[in-house]
Design a protein around this motif. Structure first.
Motif, PDB file in Angstrom:
ATOM      1  N   ASP A 176     -21.792  10.888  18.749  1.00 48.32           N
ATOM      2  CA  ASP A 176     -20.441  11.234  18.283  1.00 48.32           C
ATOM      3  C   ASP A 176     -19.611  11.670  19.489  1.00 48.32           C
ATOM      4  N   SER A 227     -14.316  18.139  12.505  1.00 52.04           N
ATOM      5  CA  SER A 227     -13.731  17.027  13.266  1.00 52.04           C
ATOM      6  C   SER A 227     -12.218  17.006  13.101  1.00 52.04           C
ATOM      7  N   TYR A 286     -23.653  16.593  19.891  1.00 49.38           N
ATOM      8  CA  TYR A 286     -22.781  15.495  19.466  1.00 49.38           C
ATOM      9  C   TYR A 286     -23.021  14.260  20.346  1.00 49.38           C
TER      10      TYR A 286
END
Length: 1024
Positions: free
Chosen positions: A970, A340, A965
């Motif tokens: 996310d 990330s 994701y």
């Protein structure tokens, strides 16, 4: 002429009006007439605010007509309208408007306009209120009415956003003592606030801060003005006092301003509780709100809390987004989420608002790319950094990091380009270069580009830093040369590998002897081949059983070719006892040798054992035919005849049928059954015209007719054959063909093609027409004349089974596959599968059929052929792996995930290759469909880290990673992963897919601006 001012004219008009009405009012003290009494009574009711009774009385006067004087009726209409207004009657507006329109000359006209303004003000119709109030002459209003007038017209202007007119009106009232003074001051201050005249607004608001109505509102404006003026300490002091007030309006916004004031004065710990309160209670949070709280968390070390807020702030394309992304990167590093962090730094670098952040973000992005094994990106980003920031204080670290990337890079194609651009290479870089060149060469070799791999292996050999890599590069270079049929050079390089010091301890050291043996064998140097094979088999424990037994058979073959039959039989026997996969072949060869050694009974026994033990062997028809020959030589005509007949009847597609017919004819001839011999010979001529066997059969027929004393019958028979050659022509046919064949066998395709064409023109159905068409097609194919080649191959397969049928079907099938004509490919390959005597041809046929069925969506047949291939012996690894992949993909297409995962799992255990990367991607896709998102992500990372790497599957893997994701909620990671494909991948199709997914995921966000929204809306005053 005397001129008068406007004021003087108004006074003059009033005097005239009084003189006109004097007669009525002068008599008020006298006795009233009945109409006058009714009018006075109505006025009394009106003055006593008994508006209901007054309205009824005025209604009677207005409707009384001529019973009442005109002046009384007009005045009654006015009071009728005002009474209706006081009573909130629905006809109020029409009564007032009607009076104003019909009696503009009345002394009540001015008040009527005022009343209409009041009415529309009450009904919140600001435009109408302004229109009528602007008609009022304020000089005829009382002091209290004037204050009411200026407030209400001012407020109406305010609602119409005519702030300049409104402020002028409020200025007339704000400093007075009426009930309209305070609200006028409030709105006057509010307009100053709107116009950013903050000091004026502040002064006016200060006057109202203790007011019973406005005291709960204006403190908010005061603290906001301090905030807008940048007086943050005053905001903190004054605002903190306000938050202790129970009835404070806009406490949430006050918390924000206090928190932001602490933030702007770098008191981040103190800012947090106020910003948290604002975030918890605000219905509308802007990106900068999230950024400020996120940054405070970041500075104070609360990174997990910071991430949530900074991600919200990062959703934009401005300086706030760049800062948020940069600090997000720092937070992710602190919580060990490097992936990330990498995405965040990459996005921060792309924004150019803060050059310092842009530089540092690029370095961190490159460093994290290396640590996370995104080596191609690490290389390109580090080179960008070095080029863009040569004076950076991180330049030495960047150069060192680049060297480390080269040492561990897995995207060898891009890494090679990058490293070759470095002019001055350190020893460390040279070592990396050697490994990169080697692995890139291995990658090309595994993908079938042998020529390209040799170039890379040579580069690794030219940089002999690591001895083990040097030895391995030599070995695989030799393998590539072998694949290219350059056996002489391959042998030399294999031997060079064995002389390299590091090679002796490598598991492939002895394998080189096996490969050297095959290279010599392919060259026809059987003596040296046997030496190498024997060296390979010297220590059986060091080699795998399959290769050991295969080497034994090749040694036996070598002895066989050199006529050393005793040694050949010994090695064939060793292979048979070792249960070699090719034991049937070894047994067949042993039988042939026994025949050569005139041990005909032994030959028969061996071949019969072959047919009994290996009933499905491809050598069964060979063995039966050779058994028949043995019996023929043993003069056991009955057994010979039975076996020749068995080949003809049981194996009609075998290439031995023609020979068996000739053999049977000879047996009949020996048995003096000339008629049967003649019929057998004629079968060959009629079923297999234009073949060498046909010519041999004609020779036998000639002998039979000559022996019978009927040569004329032979000539008649020959002439009766359709397009059959004459006796003299047959000789010419043979001579002409042989001249062309010699050129072909010497490799002179140009000369051979010319002579073969001439032969076919002269003898289109000659004895060697099949041979000529095949050889001519081979030459045409080499020169790119595909259509001509297809024509010749088609001729061959349309003739009865011959020596070139298999090869021609294979060629036609491959050409159809190259043209993506699956229907034609399957047609040819099915024929080949049914007649193939060469195992490799059957493998190729089944592989092609399998591919076509899969491409056309026939998953059942694709699976069936994949299973056939998996059950066969000696299937090349690349085809076997393809069969497993297609089996898995077919199962996946039918949602049979259990079978699909089983098949793909097999490929994950084989050597890394593109097919392995595809299998892993399919596993990840299935895991995604099964909602096993974390497992899917882990599998994608295996694809990314695979050695060697494959750009297509890495790119598709990244898209799937982003999908995971999204499924996990996310969004931040998903967006940046899609963006990495758009920025770094060259394939337009996948870039479009990523862009579409990114567009669907993205939502616009607005920035905070100081505005007059609901939070700053002026207090609405209800004044009648």
């Amino acid at each position: 002429m005397q001129y008068h001012s406007a004021h003087q004219w108004r006074l003059l008009f009033l005097l005239v009006l009084i003189s006109m009405t004097q007669p009525i009012w002068a008599q008020r003290s006298a006795v009233y007439t009945e109409p006058e009494a009714k009018y006075k009574s109505a006025l009394d009711l009106f003055d006593k605010e008994k508006f209901g009774a007054a309205r009824e009385a005025f209604d009677e006067i207005v409707s009384g007509g001529d019973k009442f004087p005109a002046e009384i009726r007009v005045n009654a209409q006015y009071y009728q309208a005002v009474s209706a207004m006081q009573l909130y009657h629905k006809d109020t507006e029409s009564l007032l408007v009607n009076f104003a329109q019909k009696h503009p000359e009345s002394h009540k006209y001015n008040m009527t306009c005022f009343q209409l303004g009041r009415l529309y003000f009450r009904e919140k119709k600001s435009k109408n209120a302004v229109d009528w109030l602007e008609k009022v002459d304020t000089h005829y209003l009382s002091a209290l009415e004037r204050e009411e007038y200026f407030f209400k017209i001012g407020y109406s202007y305010f609602n119409r956003e005519e702030y300049e007119n409104a402020q002028k009106s409020f200025r007339e009232v704000k400093d007075g003592q009426s009930k309209y003074a305070a609200p006028s001051r409030y709105y006057y201050a509010h307009i100053a606030y709107i116009n950013k005249n903050h000091e004026t607004a502040l002064q006016e608001f200060q006057v109202l801060k203790n007011h019973e109505v406005f005291g709960t509102v204006v403190p908010y404006y005061i603290v906001q003005i301090y905030f807008l003026q940048g007086k943050y300490d005053e905001v903190i002091t004054y605002g903190s006092q306000l938050t202790q007030t129970a009835d404070l309006q806009n406490k949430t916004e006050v918390d924000r301003m206090i928190g932001e004031s602490y933030y702007r004065t770098a008191r981040y710990t103190q800012a947090i509780p106020y910003l948290e309160s604002y975030q918890a209670n605000s219905a509308l949070l802007m990106r900068e709100d999230h950024y400020q709280l996120g940054y405070c968390y970041y500075i104070t070390g609360a990174c997990e809390k910071a991430v949530f807020n900074l991600e919200k702030a990062a959703n934009g394309t401005d300086e706030i987004a760049q800062n948020a992304l940069y600090h997000l990167g720092g937070c992710f590093i602190k919580v060990n989420d490097k992936s990330s962090a990498r995405n965040a730094f990459q996005s921060a670098h792309k924004m150019e608002f803060d050059k310092g952040i842009q530089e540092d973000a690029l370095f961190n992005f490159a460093k994290l790319s290396f640590e996370l094994s995104y080596q191609p990106v690490a290389i390109s980003s580090l080179r960008d950094f070095i080029k863009s920031y040569p004076n950076s204080d991180k330049i030495d670290e960047a150069n060192e990091l680049l060297a480390q990337v080269f040492l561990t890079t897995k995207n060898y194609k891009d890494a090679l380009v990058a490293i070759e651009s470095i002019k001055l290479r350190s020893e460390r870089v040279k070592s990396a270069y050697q490994k990169i060149a080697y692995y890139r060469g291995l990658e090309l070799y595994n993908d079938g580009d042998s020529k390209g791999s040799i170039v890379l292996f040579d580069k690794a050999i030219a940089n002999p830093i690591d001895g083990a890599v040097l030895a391995a590069a030599k070995y695989w270079k030799a393998e590539a040369l072998y694949k290219l049929n350059d056996f002489e050079t391959a042998i030399r390089v294999y031997q060079d590998f064995q002389y390299t010091p590091a090679a002796i301890n490598m598991p492939i050291y002895n394998l080189a002897n096996y490969n050297i043996g095959y290279a010599y064998f392919k060259k026809g140097d059987y003596e040296n081949a046997n030496t190498a094979f024997r060296r390979f088999t010297r220590n059986k424990s060091e080699v795998d059983a399959d290769r050991h037994n295969d080497a034994l058979i090749r040694i036996a073959d070598g002895y066989f070719v050199q006529h050393e039959y005793g040694d050949a039989v010994e090695y064939y026997n060793n292979a048979i006892s070792g249960k070699a996969k090719a034991s049937d072949y070894a047994m067949y060869q042993k039988g042939i040798i026994q025949g050569i050694q005139n041990n005909l009974s032994g030959k028969v026994a061996t071949l019969q054992q072959l047919t009994k033990t290996y009933s499905s062997s491809q050598y069964i028809d060979d063995a039966i035919y050779e058994t028949a020959n043995a019996y023929f030589l043993m003069r056991d005509n009955a057994s010979a005849l039975a076996n020749f007949s068995k080949v003809i009847s049981d194996y009609p597609n075998s290439s031995y049928v023609r020979k068996a017919l000739l053999g049977r004819a000879l047996v009949y001839y020996n048995m003096k059954e000339d008629e049967k011999a003649l019929q057998s010979y004629k079968q060959v001529v009629e079923k297999y015209p234009s073949t060498p066997e046909s010519a041999e059969a004609l020779a036998g027929i000639r002998v039979l007719y000559v022996n019978a004393g009927t040569p004329d019958t032979y000539i008649q028979y020959v002439q009766s054959i359709p397009s059959g050659p004459s006796i003299s022509v047959a000789v010419q046919d043979s001579i002409t063909y042989q001249a062309a064949e010699i050129k072909y066998l010497k490799g002179d395709c140009t000369g051979a093609s010319k002579d073969l064409s001439a032969y076919l023109d002269k003898f289109p159905n000659g004895f060697f027409a099949v041979n000529a068409n095949f050889y001519k097609s081979e030459c045409a194919l080499k020169s790119g004349q595909t259509e001509s080649a297809i024509k010749g191959y088609t001729y061959v397969i349309n003739q009865p089974r011959n020596n070139f049928t298999e090869k021609s079907l294979l060629k036609l099938g491959n050409l159809s596959a190259r043209n993506k004509d699956c229907a034609q490919t399957v047609q040819y390959m099915l024929q080949l599968e049914s007649i193939a005597e060469v195992s490799a041809n059957q493998v190729e046929a089944r592989a092609a059929i399998m591919r076509c069925h899969f491409q056309t969506g026939d998953y059942a047949n694709a699976t069936a052929y994949a299973e056939k291939l998996k059950s066969m012996d000696k299937v090349p690894n690349e085809i076997l792996n393809e069969a497993i992949l297609i089996h898995g993909k077919s199962a996946m297409a039918k949602d049979d995930f259990v079978t699909a995962l089983r098949e793909f799992g097999k490929l994950s255990r084989v050597a890394n290759s593109e097919i392995g990367a595809e299998a892993k991607f399919n596993v990840a896709s299935i895991q995604y469909k099964q909602q096993k998102y974390k497992e899917s992500q882990a599998t994608v990372f295996e694809i990314i880290n695979q050695v060697p790497s494959y750009d297509l599957w890495i790119a598709r893997g990244f898209i799937l990673l982003a999908d995971n994701y999204v499924a996990l909620g996310d969004t931040f990671q998903a967006k940046h992963t899609y963006q990495s494909i758009i920025d770094n991948f060259e394939g337009e199709e996948l870039k479009q897919v990523a862009q579409q997914k990114l567009d669907a995921l993205s939502k616009p966000a607005s920035n905070r601006v100081i505005q007059q929204g609901k939070e700053n809306e002026a207090l609405e005053i209800e004044l009648k």
